[in-house]
Write a protein that holds these residues in place. Structure first.
Motif, PDB file in Angstrom:
ATOM      1  N   GLY A  44       0.801  -1.220   0.000  1.00  0.00           N
ATOM      2  CA  GLY A  44       0.000   0.000   0.000  1.00  0.00           C
ATOM      3  C   GLY A  44       0.827   1.259   0.000  1.00  0.00           C
ATOM      4  O   GLY A  44       0.324   2.335  -0.294  1.00  0.00           O
ATOM      5  N   ASN A  45       2.121   1.161   0.319  1.00  0.00           N
ATOM      6  CA  ASN A  45       3.001   2.330   0.341  1.00  0.00           C
ATOM      7  C   ASN A  45       4.203   2.174  -0.578  1.00  0.00           C
ATOM      8  O   ASN A  45       4.767   3.177  -1.014  1.00  0.00           O
ATOM      9  N   GLN A  69       7.837   5.673  20.546  1.00  0.00           N
ATOM     10  CA  GLN A  69       6.647   5.834  19.707  1.00  0.00           C
ATOM     11  C   GLN A  69       6.450   4.652  18.753  1.00  0.00           C
ATOM     12  O   GLN A  69       5.567   4.683  17.905  1.00  0.00           O
ATOM     13  N   ASP A  70       7.307   3.618  18.854  1.00  0.00           N
ATOM     14  CA  ASP A  70       7.224   2.415  17.997  1.00  0.00           C
ATOM     15  C   ASP A  70       7.364   2.773  16.525  1.00  0.00           C
ATOM     16  O   ASP A  70       6.655   2.237  15.666  1.00  0.00           O
ATOM     17  N   VAL A  88      10.138   8.215   5.393  1.00  0.00           N
ATOM     18  CA  VAL A  88       8.995   7.297   5.429  1.00  0.00           C
ATOM     19  C   VAL A  88       8.911   6.723   6.838  1.00  0.00           C
ATOM     20  O   VAL A  88       9.877   6.128   7.325  1.00  0.00           O
ATOM     21  N   VAL A  89       7.773   6.900   7.492  1.00  0.00           N
ATOM     22  CA  VAL A  89       7.645   6.538   8.903  1.00  0.00           C
ATOM     23  C   VAL A  89       6.633   5.399   9.043  1.00  0.00           C
ATOM     24  O   VAL A  89       5.481   5.526   8.625  1.00  0.00           O
ATOM     25  N   TYR A  90       7.075   4.306   9.635  1.00  0.00           N
ATOM     26  CA  TYR A  90       6.241   3.117   9.819  1.00  0.00           C
ATOM     27  C   TYR A  90       6.094   2.824  11.304  1.00  0.00           C
ATOM     28  O   TYR A  90       7.093   2.714  12.023  1.00  0.00           O
ATOM     29  N   SER A  96       0.620   1.467  10.827  1.00  0.00           N
ATOM     30  CA  SER A  96       0.270   2.681  10.086  1.00  0.00           C
ATOM     31  C   SER A  96       1.514   3.335   9.484  1.00  0.00           C
ATOM     32  O   SER A  96       2.639   3.117   9.949  1.00  0.00           O
ATOM     33  N   TRP A  97       1.303   4.166   8.460  1.00  0.00           N
ATOM     34  CA  TRP A  97       2.382   4.819   7.736  1.00  0.00           C
ATOM     35  C   TRP A  97       2.128   6.319   7.652  1.00  0.00           C
ATOM     36  O   TRP A  97       0.988   6.771   7.622  1.00  0.00           O
TER      37      TRP A  97
END
Length: 287
Positions: A44-45, A69-70, A88-90, A96-97
């Motif tokens: 999806g990303n 914050q995982d 890009v933050v996962y 969630s992204w």
């Protein structure tokens, strides 16, 4: 490198140890590796990432983590940039992204090249102890027993020009300058998918941060995938309530809607709702 499946990485610096597994960027996918299984998690990303990354300079990609914050954060170069300009933050706990970019005080885009982290430790000074009404020889503790540490990781980013920047959740000022933050939501389908709708209101549920006083938040909407935007609406966060509900009114037709928020002080977004029938008033829980 996974010899059997030919899975490697253009930069060893994209590999992050999360504890029970590693997360890394292969150059064409983001994987989670537990020592035995190598599973793709970029669904999806990854199409967006691969459509925008500058593959010629993907070897400059790197990652860092915000364990409290995982978050796994992957910095990559996009478009024609030779340096990393998108993060890009996962969230490896919720799946969630999101995507980050940073600007300097002149509003110029930052190009991070490297990263490090530390946890600040500190101890009371001699003046702190004597002011409290007792001397060191009256204490039953050793001086090292009084050391305290932050309860979060501080990230240091180095940019292409050699400057260093520190990131951590408590910062809302940059050398006494207010930090302006903004984010854009995804596109939301309203009514039936592909059908036209009339956007009338946005209902915000907000919580003020404990680290900064009340401020204002600006919001605007787009019903054509970001090509055109409404004018900015300023929402004052007035009053004494830590939790509040605010409404922003619109009159626009479209098939999907996305919102952009801009604010200077830290805020907690509890949730927001998109409505089709405006009631034309805001509510605060202390009224």
């Amino acid at each position: 490198k996974n010899i059997i499946r030919e899975i490697g990485t253009p930069s060893i610096r994209t590999v992050a140890n999360i504890g029970l597994y590693h997360i890394f960027f292969s150059g064409s996918e983001i994987y989670q590796f537990d020592g035995h299984n190598c599973n793709a998690i970029g669904t999806g990303n990854i199409k967006y990432i691969m459509a925008n990354i500058n593959k010629s300079f993907s070897h400059r990609s790197f990652s860092f983590t915000l364990p409290e914050q995982d978050l796994y954060c992957l910095a990559i170069p996009t478009a024609d940039s030779e340096y990393c300009n998108l993060i890009v933050v996962y969230n490896y706990k919720t799946g969630s992204w999101t995507y980050w970019s940073f600007n300097d005080l002149d509003n110029a885009l930052l190009y991070p090249m490297s990263t490090g982290n530390f946890t600040r430790s500190y101890a009371p000074s001699w003046d702190d102890l004597t002011t409290a009404g007792y001397q060191a020889d009256q204490m039953e503790h050793r001086w090292t027993d009084l050391k305290a540490s932050d309860n979060f990781t501080r990230i240091v980013l180095g940019d292409r020009y050699g400057y260093l920047y520190e990131y951590h959740p408590d910062y809302y000022l940059d050398v006494d300058n207010v930090i302006t933050s903004s984010f854009v939501t995804k596109d939301y389908d309203l009514n039936r998918q592909g059908m036209d709708f009339r956007l009338l209101e946005l209902i915000l549920q907000l919580q003020e941060s404990e680290y900064a006083p009340a401020a204002t938040i600006r919001v605007r909407a787009s019903v054509d995938f970001g090509r055109n935007w409404t004018a900015w609406n300023t929402v004052p966060l007035d009053g004494l309530a830590a939790y509040m509900e605010k409404k922003v009114h619109y009159n626009a037709m479209g098939k999907q809607v996305r919102f952009e928020f801009s604010f200077t002080n830290p805020l907690v977004f509890e949730s927001f709702k998109v409505g089709f029938a405006a009631q034309y008033k805001s509510l605060k829980f202390d009224e």
